[in-house]
Motif scaffolding. Sequence first.
Motif, PDB file in Angstrom:
ATOM      1  N   ASN A 250       0.812  -1.221   0.000  1.00 45.70           N
ATOM      2  CA  ASN A 250       0.000   0.000   0.000  1.00 45.70           C
ATOM      3  C   ASN A 250       0.845   1.269   0.000  1.00 45.70           C
ATOM      4  O   ASN A 250       0.375   2.330  -0.426  1.00 45.70           O
ATOM      5  CB  ASN A 250      -0.932   0.041   1.211  1.00 45.70           C
ATOM      6  CG  ASN A 250      -2.007  -1.020   1.179  1.00 45.70           C
ATOM      7  OD1 ASN A 250      -2.564  -1.359   2.212  1.00 45.70           O
ATOM      8  ND2 ASN A 250      -2.297  -1.587   0.005  1.00 45.70           N
ATOM      9  N   ILE A 251       2.076   1.204   0.485  1.00 49.96           N
ATOM     10  CA  ILE A 251       2.936   2.383   0.472  1.00 49.96           C
ATOM     11  C   ILE A 251       3.845   2.407  -0.754  1.00 49.96           C
ATOM     12  O   ILE A 251       4.634   3.338  -0.923  1.00 49.96           O
ATOM     13  CB  ILE A 251       3.771   2.498   1.758  1.00 49.96           C
ATOM     14  CG1 ILE A 251       4.693   1.297   1.939  1.00 49.96           C
ATOM     15  CG2 ILE A 251       2.860   2.651   2.967  1.00 49.96           C
ATOM     16  CD1 ILE A 251       5.606   1.398   3.174  1.00 49.96           C
ATOM     17  N   ARG A 252       3.707   1.412  -1.618  1.00 54.95           N
ATOM     18  CA  ARG A 252       4.474   1.359  -2.874  1.00 54.95           C
ATOM     19  C   ARG A 252       3.579   1.567  -4.095  1.00 54.95           C
ATOM     20  O   ARG A 252       4.040   2.048  -5.121  1.00 54.95           O
ATOM     21  CB  ARG A 252       5.224   0.032  -2.973  1.00 54.95           C
ATOM     22  CG  ARG A 252       6.346  -0.091  -1.940  1.00 54.95           C
ATOM     23  CD  ARG A 252       7.009  -1.458  -1.956  1.00 54.95           C
ATOM     24  NE  ARG A 252       8.240  -1.457  -1.176  1.00 54.95           N
ATOM     25  CZ  ARG A 252       8.301  -1.588   0.147  1.00 54.95           C
ATOM     26  NH1 ARG A 252       7.176  -1.750   0.830  1.00 54.95           N
ATOM     27  NH2 ARG A 252       9.455  -1.569   0.781  1.00 54.95           N
ATOM     28  N   ASN A 259       0.212  -1.121  -9.973  1.00 55.46           N
ATOM     29  CA  ASN A 259       1.575  -0.861 -10.438  1.00 55.46           C
ATOM     30  C   ASN A 259       2.353  -0.111  -9.362  1.00 55.46           C
ATOM     31  O   ASN A 259       1.845   0.831  -8.745  1.00 55.46           O
ATOM     32  CB  ASN A 259       1.557  -0.027 -11.723  1.00 55.46           C
ATOM     33  CG  ASN A 259       0.865  -0.747 -12.859  1.00 55.46           C
ATOM     34  OD1 ASN A 259       1.157  -1.918 -13.129  1.00 55.46           O
ATOM     35  ND2 ASN A 259      -0.051  -0.065 -13.524  1.00 55.46           N
ATOM     36  N   ILE A 260       3.612  -0.514  -9.155  1.00 54.77           N
ATOM     37  CA  ILE A 260       4.463   0.149  -8.172  1.00 54.77           C
ATOM     38  C   ILE A 260       4.812   1.551  -8.669  1.00 54.77           C
ATOM     39  O   ILE A 260       5.307   1.727  -9.787  1.00 54.77           O
ATOM     40  CB  ILE A 260       5.750  -0.661  -7.930  1.00 54.77           C
ATOM     41  CG1 ILE A 260       5.410  -2.044  -7.394  1.00 54.77           C
ATOM     42  CG2 ILE A 260       6.669   0.086  -6.970  1.00 54.77           C
ATOM     43  CD1 ILE A 260       4.632  -2.033  -6.094  1.00 54.77           C
ATOM     44  N   ASP A 261       4.530   2.572  -7.855  1.00 53.86           N
ATOM     45  CA  ASP A 261       4.831   3.945  -8.270  1.00 53.86           C
ATOM     46  C   ASP A 261       5.579   4.721  -7.192  1.00 53.86           C
ATOM     47  O   ASP A 261       5.733   5.943  -7.296  1.00 53.86           O
ATOM     48  CB  ASP A 261       3.537   4.696  -8.641  1.00 53.86           C
ATOM     49  CG  ASP A 261       2.484   4.618  -7.544  1.00 53.86           C
ATOM     50  OD1 ASP A 261       2.840   4.480  -6.357  1.00 53.86           O
ATOM     51  OD2 ASP A 261       1.286   4.698  -7.876  1.00 53.86           O
ATOM     52  N   ASN A 262       6.077   4.046  -6.159  1.00 56.81           N
ATOM     53  CA  ASN A 262       6.751   4.744  -5.065  1.00 56.81           C
ATOM     54  C   ASN A 262       7.844   3.845  -4.502  1.00 56.81           C
ATOM     55  O   ASN A 262       7.649   2.650  -4.306  1.00 56.81           O
ATOM     56  CB  ASN A 262       5.741   5.084  -3.959  1.00 56.81           C
ATOM     57  CG  ASN A 262       6.337   5.954  -2.875  1.00 56.81           C
ATOM     58  OD1 ASN A 262       7.052   6.905  -3.148  1.00 56.81           O
ATOM     59  ND2 ASN A 262       6.043   5.634  -1.626  1.00 56.81           N
ATOM     60  N   SER A 263       9.015   4.423  -4.250  1.00 57.12           N
ATOM     61  CA  SER A 263      10.120   3.657  -3.675  1.00 57.12           C
ATOM     62  C   SER A 263      10.239   3.978  -2.184  1.00 57.12           C
ATOM     63  O   SER A 263      10.034   5.117  -1.767  1.00 57.12           O
ATOM     64  CB  SER A 263      11.440   3.985  -4.381  1.00 57.12           C
ATOM     65  OG  SER A 263      11.762   5.365  -4.217  1.00 57.12           O
ATOM     66  N   ILE A 264      10.544   2.964  -1.382  1.00 55.57           N
ATOM     67  CA  ILE A 264      10.746   3.118   0.050  1.00 55.57           C
ATOM     68  C   ILE A 264      12.228   2.883   0.331  1.00 55.57           C
ATOM     69  O   ILE A 264      12.750   1.787   0.125  1.00 55.57           O
ATOM     70  CB  ILE A 264       9.882   2.118   0.845  1.00 55.57           C
ATOM     71  CG1 ILE A 264       8.405   2.377   0.570  1.00 55.57           C
ATOM     72  CG2 ILE A 264      10.180   2.188   2.325  1.00 55.57           C
ATOM     73  CD1 ILE A 264       7.907   3.739   1.024  1.00 55.57           C
ATOM     74  N   ASP A 265      12.911   3.924   0.780  1.00 53.88           N
ATOM     75  CA  ASP A 265      14.363   3.865   0.938  1.00 53.88           C
ATOM     76  C   ASP A 265      14.821   4.067   2.384  1.00 53.88           C
ATOM     77  O   ASP A 265      15.784   3.439   2.829  1.00 53.88           O
ATOM     78  CB  ASP A 265      15.034   4.919   0.053  1.00 53.88           C
ATOM     79  CG  ASP A 265      14.646   4.776  -1.410  1.00 53.88           C
ATOM     80  OD1 ASP A 265      14.804   3.668  -1.949  1.00 53.88           O
ATOM     81  OD2 ASP A 265      14.191   5.769  -2.001  1.00 53.88           O
TER      82      ASP A 265
END
Length: 335
Positions: A250-252, A259-265
């Motif tokens: 849900n956070i990606r 579709n993945i639209d966010n990176s968690i770094d």
Amino acid sequence: MLSLSGTKPIRKTCAMALACSLLSGGVSAEILFEESFDDQSDWTSGLPINNTGAFPVNGEGPDRVQCVESGHVLPEGWDCARQDPSWAPSVGDPDRHENLEILDGNASKARGSSGKSLVIWRDSTTGPKYRWNSDGILSKKLLDGHQELYVRFWIKFSKDWTPLGDSGQTKLFRITSWDGPGTNLYGFGGNRDNAPAIFWQYKTDNYGARNVLGFRGDPQETNYKMKKPSLPNTPRAFTSGSMSLNFDDNIRDLDGDGNIDNSIDTLVDLKSEAPVSGGIVPHENFWGTKWHKVEFYVKMNSAPGKLDGVMVQWIDNDIVLKQYGTLDGNGESWR
């Protein structure tokens, strides 16, 4: 808890914020409010001077709702507080704590283990499930009203925090409009003078730590649960004005299109020290006893019925929610 409120179009509340900055949005942002609590005098929500008998907690102790305009004593620069302890010295339990505390004696609970912080005690209770017992709130009113706001604060859970309980859910932060002097800042039931609003809530369940967001619309009488219309392009089903998001896909996938639209770094699993992921993420892996930086940016719709508002949430510098009101998902870019 930390609360921030103003007059329409936007008023606010945050909770469990132990150090906070509040800025107006936009290119020429200005700092509207900052608080580290270090310079505050010792204060608790259980002060005998705040027992006027006007707003009793179960018929005893200091008033449940305490506001400077009503003659109550609040921390310097703050306007209102709400306290509802299950147990506290002020209601006959000398071995317990008051619902809200700003104390020199709590230095070990502050960032850097020195100075002061706002400590909120959320106690278990055998009371009715509809009550948010010990739901402490400290509120700042922004009387001018603002179209957009950015808030940053830090939060930490105690080592003996119990993730699961009868409900497993706690209100942490809120941003709310409010209908102004003479109305109820802390509305409940059918008595709602505080919308539109967002509520950020802590929760754990069999699916691990949750990121729970509640959205409330205006007018309160007809659209409090945001059904006219519901939010579009959400990462998870939007039910009765709320979403319970995980800390995995849900956070990606922020718009829920698969579709993945966010990176968690920078948001890491405290056990593996890798970016948080893996389906079920337990409390001790996600929150633990670490200080976490939480940020919100909120921008109101430009006009009633025009779905161009924005809300962005970051935790530890990673975006975990980006909600645009526009049906096509377009909007401003935020880091």
